[in-house]
Design a protein around this motif. Sequence first.
Motif, mmCIF file in Angstrom:
data_model
loop_
_atom_site.group_PDB
_atom_site.id
_atom_site.type_symbol
_atom_site.label_atom_id
_atom_site.label_comp_id
_atom_site.label_asym_id
_atom_site.label_seq_id
_atom_site.Cartn_x
_atom_site.Cartn_y
_atom_site.Cartn_z
ATOM 1 N N LYS A 1 0.845 -1.182 0.000
ATOM 2 C CA LYS A 1 0.000 0.000 0.000
ATOM 3 C C LYS A 1 0.893 1.250 0.000
ATOM 4 O O LYS A 1 2.042 1.204 0.453
ATOM 5 N N ALA A 2 0.341 2.356 -0.478
ATOM 6 C CA ALA A 2 1.140 3.586 -0.604
ATOM 7 C C ALA A 2 1.722 4.026 0.735
ATOM 8 O O ALA A 2 2.865 4.494 0.795
ATOM 9 N N TYR A 3 0.969 3.856 1.820
ATOM 10 C CA TYR A 3 1.452 4.310 3.122
ATOM 11 C C TYR A 3 2.589 3.445 3.661
ATOM 12 O O TYR A 3 3.233 3.795 4.645
ATOM 13 N N GLN B 1 1.660 1.531 -6.844
ATOM 14 C CA GLN B 1 0.676 1.974 -5.869
ATOM 15 C C GLN B 1 -0.334 2.942 -6.486
ATOM 16 O O GLN B 1 -0.097 3.534 -7.540
ATOM 17 N N ASN B 2 -1.445 3.129 -5.791
ATOM 18 C CA ASN B 2 -2.348 4.227 -6.079
ATOM 19 C C ASN B 2 -1.777 5.512 -5.499
ATOM 20 O O ASN B 2 -0.995 5.480 -4.544
ATOM 21 N N THR C 1 -6.695 2.620 4.753
ATOM 22 C CA THR C 1 -6.870 2.826 3.324
ATOM 23 C C THR C 1 -5.753 3.728 2.787
ATOM 24 O O THR C 1 -4.946 4.255 3.545
ATOM 25 N N GLU C 2 -5.766 3.919 1.457
ATOM 26 C CA GLU C 2 -4.797 4.802 0.805
ATOM 27 C C GLU C 2 -5.345 6.215 0.598
ATOM 28 O O GLU C 2 -4.832 6.974 -0.211
ATOM 29 N N PHE D 1 -3.095 9.262 0.225
ATOM 30 C CA PHE D 1 -2.286 9.404 -0.981
ATOM 31 C C PHE D 1 -3.143 9.664 -2.221
ATOM 32 O O PHE D 1 -2.607 9.851 -3.308
#
Length: 317
Positions: free
Chosen positions: A81-83, A106-107, A273-274, A277
Amino acid sequence: MVVWLRIVVFGAGAIGSLFGALLAEHGHLVTLVGNRQHMERIEEEGLRVETVSGCGRTVPVATALGGVDWGGVELLLLTTKAYDVVRAARQLRGVLPAGVPVICLQNGVGVEEMVGRELGSNPVLRGVTWQASEFLAPGRIRHTATGKTLVGPPKNHPSHLGFVTRLVKVFSDAGLPTEYVENVERHVWVKTAINAAINPLGAIMGVRNGELLGVEGVESTIDNIVGECVDVAARVGVELDRGAVSRQVVRTIRDTADNKNSMLQDIERGKRTEIDFINGAVCGLGEKFGVPTPLNRLLLQLVKKIEVRGKNRHKKI
């Protein structure tokens, strides 16, 4: 002559497992690194890849539980995930050999810069994929949508551009249609605007994508969300056509009507969640450049509230 690559998929959840499965089926030496329960089930039974029609097959693929030959790795596909990209990059810094290309899938906005700061001796490429996958259970995923994957140049190591050409062929031959794009930032922003409209609305309402279009006024709301993204993108030098992107959002909803978007999947599993980002990135850049983003900020705050509720619910189970 086909030359197989040694590939590590780091952060093998729904999308990473999908890429890993297809590449392994084509003969590449893939190792998945991910959630221990997911990896254990794959080691025991293989990775079950289902389709929206209910068909499926089991793909034998190696996991990190059997060890990783870091010295032989030729490509790292980063699908956390982006985080989690900074934490992941710091873990990799001690084991990933210099010069091994890293693709970020990633998103959201800005992940490749964060990874590049941590892995300065590795070419870092940004990818945007329109493939979609749903995590069903440990060892099981569903391939919910097919589409192109776009890969940009390794800006921190321009000399590795030749590898990108090889990568495009490797992915495409494995059933992952891939193209090289010079201006990958534009595609990142298009997908970010689409995610900013679809993902939080689906997560807040708890519905699959197709149900969104049955809500009165949703198309005008989508257009306004996209408008804020387009205005912010323009301030960072990326020009987008608001009408074209809004229409693409609606097409994406229709094309993926049966999908649970990744944000809704995270909420249902009690995970973070993302949103920071996606809508959060739009808000942050909007604040920096003086661009109002009230709708994106509202969605950010609402999803954050739902995240907390989801985490608390899972703690009680």
